[in-house]
Motif scaffolding. Structure first.
Motif, PDB file in Angstrom:
ATOM      1  N   LEU A  77       0.825  -1.204   0.000  1.00  0.00           N
ATOM      2  CA  LEU A  77       0.000   0.000   0.000  1.00  0.00           C
ATOM      3  C   LEU A  77       0.860   1.256   0.000  1.00  0.00           C
ATOM      4  O   LEU A  77       2.050   1.213   0.331  1.00  0.00           O
ATOM      5  CB  LEU A  77      -0.938  -0.012   1.202  1.00  0.00           C
ATOM      6  N   GLU A 129      -4.432   2.650  -2.246  1.00  0.00           N
ATOM      7  CA  GLU A 129      -4.786   3.252  -0.964  1.00  0.00           C
ATOM      8  C   GLU A 129      -5.327   2.273   0.063  1.00  0.00           C
ATOM      9  O   GLU A 129      -5.107   2.454   1.253  1.00  0.00           O
ATOM     10  CB  GLU A 129      -5.823   4.354  -1.174  1.00  0.00           C
ATOM     11  N   GLU A 130      -6.064   1.250  -0.393  1.00  0.00           N
ATOM     12  CA  GLU A 130      -6.767   0.410   0.570  1.00  0.00           C
ATOM     13  C   GLU A 130      -7.044  -0.959  -0.030  1.00  0.00           C
ATOM     14  O   GLU A 130      -7.210  -1.092  -1.240  1.00  0.00           O
ATOM     15  CB  GLU A 130      -8.077   1.099   0.937  1.00  0.00           C
ATOM     16  N   LEU A 132      -9.729  -4.185   0.666  1.00  0.00           N
ATOM     17  CA  LEU A 132     -10.913  -4.651   1.390  1.00  0.00           C
ATOM     18  C   LEU A 132     -11.035  -6.161   1.244  1.00  0.00           C
ATOM     19  O   LEU A 132     -10.829  -6.704   0.164  1.00  0.00           O
ATOM     20  CB  LEU A 132     -12.186  -4.019   0.821  1.00  0.00           C
ATOM     21  N   SER A 138     -10.791  -3.869   6.404  1.00  0.00           N
ATOM     22  CA  SER A 138     -10.079  -2.927   5.560  1.00  0.00           C
ATOM     23  C   SER A 138      -8.649  -2.736   6.064  1.00  0.00           C
ATOM     24  O   SER A 138      -8.415  -2.646   7.260  1.00  0.00           O
ATOM     25  CB  SER A 138     -10.827  -1.594   5.580  1.00  0.00           C
ATOM     26  N   SER A 140      -5.272  -0.189   5.267  1.00  0.00           N
ATOM     27  CA  SER A 140      -4.859   0.989   4.524  1.00  0.00           C
ATOM     28  C   SER A 140      -3.389   1.344   4.711  1.00  0.00           C
ATOM     29  O   SER A 140      -2.946   2.385   4.240  1.00  0.00           O
ATOM     30  CB  SER A 140      -5.732   2.186   4.910  1.00  0.00           C
ATOM     31  N   ARG A 141      -2.625   0.490   5.405  1.00  0.00           N
ATOM     32  CA  ARG A 141      -1.189   0.721   5.574  1.00  0.00           C
ATOM     33  C   ARG A 141      -0.448  -0.604   5.503  1.00  0.00           C
ATOM     34  O   ARG A 141      -0.988  -1.642   5.832  1.00  0.00           O
ATOM     35  CB  ARG A 141      -0.866   1.327   6.943  1.00  0.00           C
ATOM     36  N   HIS A 160      -8.478  -0.430  -3.691  1.00  0.00           N
ATOM     37  CA  HIS A 160      -8.900   0.929  -4.017  1.00  0.00           C
ATOM     38  C   HIS A 160      -7.670   1.699  -4.477  1.00  0.00           C
ATOM     39  O   HIS A 160      -6.672   1.776  -3.763  1.00  0.00           O
ATOM     40  CB  HIS A 160      -9.530   1.609  -2.810  1.00  0.00           C
ATOM     41  N   TYR A 186     -14.854   3.774  -5.871  1.00  0.00           N
ATOM     42  CA  TYR A 186     -14.535   2.816  -4.818  1.00  0.00           C
ATOM     43  C   TYR A 186     -15.781   2.001  -4.513  1.00  0.00           C
ATOM     44  O   TYR A 186     -16.830   2.563  -4.204  1.00  0.00           O
ATOM     45  CB  TYR A 186     -14.070   3.522  -3.549  1.00  0.00           C
TER      46      TYR A 186
END
Length: 193
Positions: A77, A129-130, A132, A138, A140-141, A160, A186
Motif C-alpha cells: 500500500l 490506498e486500501e 478490502l 479494511s 490501509s497501511r 482501491h 470505490y
C-alpha cells in the motif's frame, strides 16, 4: 514461361529492385514514426499501470495453478507500516507496488523467481490506498498478502486505487476468476449485494 510483374517476384523468379526496397523501407519508417509514439502513450500513465497490475495478478493465478504451489500476491500500500518488517525486511519495507512471494523451507517469505512476478513499484500518480476483504475488513497501511492456491482459487479482495489525484478505481480479485475486474469509483462487497 516468364510471368510478368508481382507474381513472378512472389514465386521467386526475379528479385525486388533497389527502388522498390527503398520505397518499402521509407513507408515502414514513416509508419513507425506515427505508430510507435502512440503505442508508448498507450502503455504510459493510468492505463499502463492497470495493465501491469492486472497482468501480475493473472500471472500469479497461472503460476500457482500450473506449478502446484501457493503463491502470495503482496499488495504494498501507499502508506508503509513498519510492524511487518520482522517477516522479511526487504519484502515488507516496500510501498505502493505489487510483488509475488513464496514461502521457503525455513518458513520465510522470498520473492518469486519468475522474472515477471518481481516487485513492481507504481508512481505517485497511481496510489494503492486500501485493500478490502469480504466481511468489510479494511487495510490501509503496510503490505497485504493474498494467497493464490494450486486449486485455482484466491481470496475475494478489492483494491482501491487513486489515479492522478482524483480518479477513484476499484480492482476486484474474485475467488475463482483469473482476470481481475477494474471498476470506476470505490466499491465495497456490500455494493454487490
Amino acid at each position: 514461361m516468364k510471368r510478368p510483374g508481382v507474381i513472378s517476384r512472389l514465386i521467386g523468379e526475379d528479385g525486388f529492385t533497389l527502388l522498390e526496397l527503398i520505397l518499402v523501407i521509407s513507408i515502414l519508417s514513416v509508419l513507425s514514426l506515427l505508430v510507435f509514439p502512440r503505442i508508448s502513450l498507450f502503455f504510459k500513465g493510468e492505463r499502463g499501470n492497470f495493465i501491469v497490475l492486472t497482468s501480475i495478478i493473472s500471472k500469479t493465478f497461472d503460476e500457482a495453478y500450473l506449478k502446484g504451489d501457493i503463491n502470495y500476491l503482496v499488495i504494498h500500500l501507499a502508506q508503509p507500516d513498519h510492524e511487518m518488517l520482522d517477516y522479511g525486511e526487504n519484502i515488507f519495507s516496500r510501498s505502493n507496488g505489487i510483488s509475488v512471494v513464496k514461502m521457503n523451507e525455513e518458513s520465510a517469505f522470498v520473492d518469486s523467481s519468475h522474472p515477471l512476478l518481481g516487485y513492481h513499484g507504481f508512481p505517485g500518480s497511481f496510489k494503492i490506498e486500501e485493500v478490502l476483504f469480504r466481511g468489510n475488513e479494511s487495510v490501509s497501511r503496510g503490505s497485504v498478502l493474498v494467497p493464490f492456491y494450486p486449486s485455482g482459487i484466491s481470496d475475494n479482495v478489492i483494491l482501491h486505487i487513486l489515479a492522478n489525484g482524483t480518479d477513484r478505481w476499484s480492482v476486484k480479485i474474485s475467488r475463482m476468476q483469473k482476470e481481475p475486474s477494474i471498476l470506476p469509483d470505490y466499491i465495497t462487497f456490500q455494493d454487490e449485494q
